[in-house]
Write an enzyme that holds these catalytic residues in place. Structure first.
Site, short mmCIF file in Angstrom:
data_model
loop_
_atom_site.label_atom_id
_atom_site.label_comp_id
_atom_site.label_asym_id
_atom_site.label_seq_id
_atom_site.Cartn_x
_atom_site.Cartn_y
_atom_site.Cartn_z
NE ARG A 1 -5.30 4.16 -10.17
CZ ARG A 1 -4.37 5.05 -9.71
NH1 ARG A 1 -4.21 6.30 -10.44
NH2 ARG A 1 -4.34 5.75 -8.37
CE1 TYR B 1 -10.52 2.48 -7.31
CE2 TYR B 1 -8.67 2.23 -8.61
CZ TYR B 1 -9.49 1.80 -8.29
OH TYR B 1 -9.14 0.84 -8.44
CE1 TYR C 1 -3.76 -2.71 -7.99
CE2 TYR C 1 -2.37 -0.63 -7.50
CZ TYR C 1 -2.73 -2.09 -7.79
OH TYR C 1 -2.32 -2.82 -5.86
N GLY D 1 3.67 -3.25 -4.35
CA GLY D 1 3.00 -3.44 -6.05
C GLY D 1 3.29 -1.84 -6.67
NE ARG D 2 -1.00 3.09 -5.31
CZ ARG D 2 -2.47 3.05 -6.02
NH1 ARG D 2 -2.30 3.87 -7.05
NH2 ARG D 2 -3.67 2.65 -5.26
CD GLU E 1 0.40 -9.17 0.81
OE1 GLU E 1 -0.43 -8.40 0.24
OE2 GLU E 1 0.66 -10.15 1.44
N GLY F 1 1.03 -0.99 0.41
CA GLY F 1 -0.01 0.26 -0.14
C GLY F 1 0.97 0.93 0.06
CB CYS G 1 -19.98 6.62 -26.22
SG CYS G 1 -19.48 6.29 -28.04
CD GLU G 2 -20.48 5.59 -20.47
OE1 GLU G 2 -20.69 5.50 -19.19
OE2 GLU G 2 -20.26 4.04 -20.62
#
Length: 442
Positions: A337, A341, A398, A300-301, A298, A264, A369-370
């Protein structure tokens, strides 16, 4: 007195040059434009096309070694398990395997990808709240190092399955410490209302239950409080609760040899201050230094996020009375993302001319189309002509793993930069692949 600026206030956005300066792997060359580890990104865009993900191998190695060094210098008995969910590219996994990393996986697919990339089964930890029977069978057949059990129901299911197969599963109980990490609500995992982990008050009784069950061997505890955490205080709170739980379990005569501290650690997407590996190591040592436990983490990012960029090209610039819309050929199906987010990513033009041209506010969007297919609002960028290339920064985590083929848009290509050379590590998905597995009913 003026109100303080919000974290996403465009007035506080770092400039193009500030973004580049804060990332040593990026350089601006007056002739070649934006370089990644000495390789002109425009050359990759011209050859491979866009959208294309590009990763810096050297940046990943450097960050992994910095993290491992910080843990070693703190005197911690620490094993680093790369969080495969951040980026499961085979090249990424193989590189971390070569560095000696283990893997943290959350599905059978991730487990198999980690094994195929050269990570030994003994160095794999399997987390996740919904492991299926098929996935448990796979973990048992591979004899992986540890399964992080997240509920009473999962523990009973695993015990029955392991016993029937004649295996013994090494398990850690993932405990929910009820600590708010202060991160985005969608990536917080350590509060009592989150779906993850075993309630703190139930941990001692369930650990004792695990010790009595056939087919499982409780070896320790695990916790994970969220992702993109910039402040060490939530870590200290969570680690203190887990350390107290280790002592309580031992007082009941139960063996606890391992603590999985989770991941994290955040990165500075907007050049904001972040916590350092050394600071995290100090928090771990403060909580667990006297407990004689082997630690797992752990990340990651933190390892892969800054090492990746998403290259895109301008399709057109739509003029409006509000501010121009710069429409890219990359979209939310590539990098979700910002839509999911409200995440902020730096956007830098590749051209040496564009990089030094006066800037003005624009809204950067994709063609999907969003209305949520928006990368940035009121972002200060130079005038960009059709076919101009840009790099969306800090997209190594991610990004590609959350891509989709929404709007029947093929998955983007991936390229790898190492030792001032580059290569394609995944071809762009052919259009035909979008329907080749479909069947019409009889």
């Amino acid at each position: 007195m003026a109100a303080p600026s919000s974290p996403n206030d465009p007035a506080t956005d770092p400039s193009i040059q500030e973004l580049i300066t804060a990332r040593p792997w990026l350089k601006h060359d007056a002739q070649a434009g934006l370089l990644l580890d000495g390789v002109p990104l425009a050359a990759i865009a011209d050859v491979v096309g866009t959208p294309t993900w590009v990763y810096s191998a050297a940046t990943m190695r450097c960050r992994y070694r910095a993290l491992a060094t910080a843990m070693a210098e703190a005197g911690l008995d620490m094993q680093v398990h790369y969080a495969v969910k951040a980026n499961d590219s085979r090249a990424v996994l193989a590189q971390f395997a070569a560095e000696g990393a283990g893997a943290d996986v959350v599905s059978g697919g991730e487990l198999l990808k980690a094994r195929r990339a050269g990570i030994p089964a003994s160095a794999i930890v399997y987390s996740g709240v919904g492991k299926s029977e098929q996935e448990m069978r796979l973990a048992l057949s591979e004899d992986i190092g540890q399964i992080n059990v997240e509920s009473t129901e999962e523990l009973e299911m695993l015990s029955a399955l392991a016993g029937a197969l004649g295996h013994t599963a090494r398990v850690a109980l993932r405990v929910n410490p009820d600590v708010d990490a202060g991160t985005n609500d969608k990536i917080a995992t350590g509060r009592a209302t989150d779906k993850f982990g075993i309630p703190y008050a139930d941990a001692v009784a369930l650990y004792a239950r695990a010790a009595s069950l056939p087919g499982v061997e409780p070896v320790g505890l695990a916790t994970h409080i969220g992702s993109q955490i910039l402040d060490l205080a939530p870590y200290r709170d969570a680690f203190a609760r887990i350390a107290a739980l280790v002592e309580a379990l031992r007082e009941h005569g139960l063996r606890v040899g391992t603590v999985d501290c989770g991941g994290g650690l955040g990165i500075g997407y907007r050049n904001e201050p972040t916590s350092s590996p050394a600071g995290l190591a100090a928090a771990m040592k403060g909580a667990f230094g006297g407990l004689d436990v082997r630690l797992i983490m752990e990340p990651g990012r933190w390892l892969v996020g800054p090492a990746g960029v998403l290259l895109a090209s301008v399709v057109l610039v739509k003029q409006t009375r509000h501010e121009p819309f710069v429409v890219l050929d990359a979209a939310m199906n590539d990098l979700v993302r910002p839509a999911m987010y409200d995440a902020w990513h730096g956007i830098v033009p590749l051209s040496p001319v564009d990089a030094v041209t006066p800037v003005g506010p624009v809204t950067v969007v994709g063609p999907v189309c969003e209305s949520g297919d928006t990368f940035a609002r009121s972002r200060r960028l130079p005038p960009l002509a059709p076919n101009a290339h840009v790099a969306i920064l800090d997209a190594g985590a991610y990004g590609v793993v959350m891509s989709s083929t929404y709007n029947a848009r093929p998955l983007a290509a991936e390229a790898w930069v190492d030792d001032a050379r580059w290569s394609v590590i995944r071809d762009r998905q052919p259009m035909e692949a979008l329907w080749e597995r479909e069947r019409l009913p009889a």
